[in-house]
Design a protein around this motif. Structure first.
Motif: not given
Length: 156
Positions: A99, A102, A108, A152, A154, A156
Motif C-alpha cells: 500500500e 503504491r 502498475k 503483483k 494492479f 487501474k
C-alpha cells in the motif's frame, strides 16, 4: 497495524545489519551472511533514499527497499524483525508495504524475489496477491541459490 515508513537512517541500518539474527534456515537472511550485501546496506550513499525503516509504536519492526525497474514497475525487498516472523504478522506487514509503495511510487506492477526454500514467505506473498514468474539462480552468501521472482499487477 499502524506502520510508519521513513527513509532509513544510519543507526537503523546498523541495528538491522548487526543485531537482527534469524533462527535456523532463516539465518540465510542475516545481513552479515553476505559481505557485499552488508557493505551496500550500511553505506548511506548506496542506500540513498530507496530504503525505508518500517516503524510501529516508535519501534523499528522492518524495512522496505524500493527500486524502479521501468516506468510502470518497481521491485521491492523487505524484511521483518526476527522476533516478529512466524507469528502471523507477515501478511499485514506485506500489505502495508504494498500500500505504501503504491501511494509513493504508483507502479502498475510490483516485483519481488524470495529464496525458494522460504515457503513461509512465498505463501504470505501469494496471499498478498503475488504470482510466481520464474525461478533463477542467484549468487549470494558465498554460494548459488534458487530464488523465485514474483509479481503483483494492479488494475487501474
Amino acid at each position: 497495524m499502524d506502520y510508519q515508513f521513513q527513509v532509513m537512517n544510519q543507526q537503523q541500518a546498523e541495528e538491522i545489519a548487526y543485531n537482527w539474527h534469524y533462527e535456523g534456515i532463516y539465518a540465510f537472511y542475516d545481513m552479515e551472511s553476505d559481505p557485499e550485501d552488508l557493505a551496500e546496506f550500511i553505506d548511506s550513499e548506496k542506500r540513498g533514499e530507496s530504503c525505508y525503516a518500517v516503524i510501529e509504536n516508535q519501534t523499528l519492526i522492518g524495512f522496505l527497499s524500493v527500486s524502479r525497474v521501468d516506468t510502470t514497475t518497481v521491485e521491492i525487498g523487505l524484511g521483518m524483525k526476527p522476533e516478529l516472523t512466524g507469528h502471523g504478522q507477515g501478511l499485514s506487514f506485506v500489505q502495508a508495504c504494498i500500500e505504501w509503495t503504491r501511494k509513493q511510487h504508483a507502479p502498475k506492477t510490483i516485483m519481488l524475489s524470495v529464496a525458494t526454500f522460504n515457503q513461509r514467505a512465498v505463501k504470505v506473498y501469494e496471499k498478498a496477491g503475488f504470482q510466481p514468474v520464474e525461478t533463477y539462480i542467484q549468487e549470494t552468501n558465498g554460494g548459488h541459490y534458487p530464488f523465485l521472482k514474483m509479481k503483483k499487477i494492479f488494475e487501474k
